[in-house]
Design an enzyme around this catalytic site. Structure first.
Site, short mmCIF file in Angstrom:
data_model
loop_
_atom_site.label_atom_id
_atom_site.label_comp_id
_atom_site.label_asym_id
_atom_site.label_seq_id
_atom_site.Cartn_x
_atom_site.Cartn_y
_atom_site.Cartn_z
N ASN A 31 -7.99 4.36 8.38
CA ASN A 31 -7.37 3.33 9.21
C ASN A 31 -7.49 3.62 10.70
O ASN A 31 -7.57 2.71 11.51
CB ASN A 31 -5.89 3.13 8.83
CG ASN A 31 -5.12 4.42 8.80
OD1 ASN A 31 -5.48 5.35 8.06
ND2 ASN A 31 -4.08 4.53 9.58
N ALA A 77 -1.86 -6.38 0.04
CA ALA A 77 -2.41 -7.71 0.26
C ALA A 77 -2.52 -8.10 1.74
O ALA A 77 -3.39 -8.87 2.11
CB ALA A 77 -1.57 -8.75 -0.47
N HIS A 78 -1.63 -7.56 2.58
CA HIS A 78 -1.61 -8.08 3.95
C HIS A 78 -2.76 -7.57 4.81
O HIS A 78 -2.94 -8.00 5.95
CB HIS A 78 -0.25 -7.82 4.62
CG HIS A 78 -0.01 -6.42 5.09
ND1 HIS A 78 -0.19 -6.04 6.40
CD2 HIS A 78 0.40 -5.31 4.43
CE1 HIS A 78 0.12 -4.76 6.53
NE2 HIS A 78 0.48 -4.30 5.35
N GLY A 81 0.81 -1.21 0.00
CA GLY A 81 0.00 0.00 0.00
C GLY A 81 0.84 1.27 0.00
O GLY A 81 0.54 2.23 -0.72
N THR A 82 1.89 1.27 0.79
CA THR A 82 2.73 2.47 0.90
C THR A 82 3.35 2.82 -0.46
O THR A 82 3.31 3.97 -0.90
CB THR A 82 3.85 2.24 1.94
OG1 THR A 82 3.23 1.98 3.20
CG2 THR A 82 4.76 3.45 2.05
N CYS A 124 1.44 3.64 16.14
CA CYS A 124 2.18 4.53 17.04
C CYS A 124 2.93 3.69 18.07
O CYS A 124 2.38 2.82 18.71
CB CYS A 124 1.18 5.45 17.72
SG CYS A 124 1.75 6.22 19.21
N THR A 148 12.45 -6.96 -10.56
CA THR A 148 11.94 -8.31 -10.80
C THR A 148 10.66 -8.55 -10.01
O THR A 148 10.59 -8.22 -8.82
CB THR A 148 13.01 -9.35 -10.41
OG1 THR A 148 14.19 -9.07 -11.18
CG2 THR A 148 12.54 -10.77 -10.69
C1 LIG Z 1 -1.75 -0.28 6.05
C2 LIG Z 1 -2.10 0.94 5.30
C3 LIG Z 1 -1.21 1.49 4.36
C4 LIG Z 1 0.16 0.92 4.13
O1 LIG Z 1 0.09 -0.29 3.44
P1 LIG Z 1 1.35 -1.28 3.47
O2 LIG Z 1 0.95 -2.39 2.54
O3 LIG Z 1 1.49 -1.73 4.88
O4 LIG Z 1 2.52 -0.53 2.97
C5 LIG Z 1 -1.61 2.60 3.66
N1 LIG Z 1 -2.82 3.16 3.86
C6 LIG Z 1 -3.70 2.67 4.75
C7 LIG Z 1 -5.03 3.31 4.90
C8 LIG Z 1 -3.37 1.55 5.50
O5 LIG Z 1 -4.23 1.06 6.40
#
Ligand SMILES: *Cc1c(COP(=O)(O)O)cnc(C)c1O
Length: 386
Positions: free
Chosen positions: A154, A203-204, A71-72, A328, A240
């Site tokens: 989140n 995905a996690h 996500g990041t 945090c 890759t």
């Molecule tokens: C967890 C999260 C992310 C970051 O995703 P990662 O896959 O952990 O890098 C970004 N945005 C929100 C809203 C999240 O909850």
């Protein structure tokens, strides 16, 4: 001791079916998808098959799927990549983000301001974390390079009505990105009909592996890559492919699509049980975020006269894994930026708690948690009062 995990917004355990899907790609189909030979072609076939499956699941045939490390990275690629490209293309220098974004967006925006001279406009939110729509509209013009608004929050669980923002952006031809990392696990996403230009997920957060995600991007919308190198992902993201994780994420998304409706409904009932218990049985307890337009697995509170870190530690000792709101760390005793933005005062914001449910959460877990929470809050208040 039986430990109970109630931090599914932080991460989720990997589904066994996802692990089974990934194993052959570590051991047997281990080629580099960019290689010409048999092993490479097998791996490339698998990645392209994964891409097609995702396109079907999210109805995004008119989109590119860019595989990323999560996500990041997707948030970074969307915001930085599009902002830099739109400035080059049409001199647009303004970035609109909400004031309650995940750090992956807000920190990236801040860097674009400091090092690249972009102007960042923060869209203010109300007490529930919903974006002020008239302010949003007043800020939208040809100077706007990109708009990025979090779909499901989140920290406070609020779901933004993003259709409205998309519509305005589409009308004016301004790229619209949404961080859907928390929303995708619970909300039906149909990219074609949504009009969203860019969407990020990882995905996690839905029982897939950590370290893999995707950015879905409308075809024809250009962006400057941040990972430069080889020609993977049409040059949008060099490096890759992580073949096993991409296949694992795809399997996790298939399972999610099948189970989402039922699971979200089941979790929502338990979540509402918890919210009602806390509000009715613990004095000085307040729900944060929107009570209705809310992620179905997400309960978040602030408690008067409680230090969130102490609460977390006591709950952990009692066997419950929860969160203060964001990732945090204990010791960094600063109030959450998001809680301040929704108008909670600094002192109250220090007493925050986030409880997020998932597939393994049972009714009995919530019952046990409620008892422990009430007991611990009583104890903490007695020590501070005395
Ligand atoms: C967890 C999260 C992310 C970051 O995703 P990662 O896959 O952990 O890098 C970004 N945005 C929100 C809203 C999240 O909850």
């Amino acid at each position: 001791m039986d430990r109970i995990y109630l931090d599914y917004a932080a991460t989720t355990p990997v589904d066994q079916r996802v692990i089974d899907e990934m194993i052959p790609y570590f051991r047997d189909i281990y080629g580099n998808p960019s290689s010409i030979h048999f092993f490479g072609q097998k791996a490339e076939g698998a990645v392209e098959n994964a891409r097609e499956r995702i396109k079907n699941l999210l109805n995004c045939h008119k989109y590119d799927i860019i595989f990323t490390s999560g996500g990041t990275e997707s948030d970074n690629l969307a915001l930085r990549g599009v902002a830099l490209n739109e400035r080059k293309k049409r001199n647009a220098n303004k970035i609109l983000i909400s004031s309650v974004e995940h750090d992956a967006i807000s920190t990236t925006a801040n860097q674009l301001k400091i090092y690249d001279g972009f102007e960042i406009i923060e869209l203010r939110v109300d007490n529930y974390g919903l974006i002020d729509q008239s302010f949003f509209e007043s800020q939208l013009n040809e100077q706007t390079a990109i708009v990025s608004i979090i779909y499901g929050n989140n920290e406070i669980g609020t779901i933004n009505p993003i259709e409205h923002f998309v519509k305005e952006c589409n009308k004016k031809g301004i790229p619209f990105h949404t961080d859907a990392v928390q929303a995708l696990p619970h909300i039906k996403v149909n990219m074609e009909s949504s009009g969203i230009d860019l969407l990020s997920f990882g995905a996690h957060k839905f029982y897939g592996p950590k370290g893999v995600g995707a950015l879905i991007k409308k075809k024809g919308l250009n962006l400057i890559p941040q990972n430069t190198g080889g020609k993977q992902e049409e040059g949008y993201r060099a490096g890759t492919h992580n073949v096993p994780y991409i296949l694992g994420m795809t399997k996790a998304l298939e399972i999610l699509t099948e189970e989402k409706d039922l699971e979200s409904r089941r979790q929502k009932i338990l979540r509402d049980q918890l919210i009602n218990f806390v509000i009715n049985n613990i004095r000085g307890a307040y729900l944060t975020g929107d009570p209705v337009s809310r992620l179905p697995n997400h309960a978040s509170f602030v408690f008067d006269g409680i230090k969130g870190n102490e609460l977390l530690i006591s709950l952990d000792i009692d066997g419950f894994a929860v969160s203060a709101g964001s990732a945090c760390k204990v010791g960094l005793a600063a109030p959450s930026k998001v809680l301040l933005k929704i108008g909670i005062d600094e002192k109250l914001a220090m007493g925050s708690l986030r409880v997020t449910l998932g597939k393994n959460t049972l009714e009995g877990d919530i019952d046990k948690f409620e008892r422990s929470l009430r007991k611990i809050i009583d104890q903490l208040r007695r020590t501070t009062d005395g």
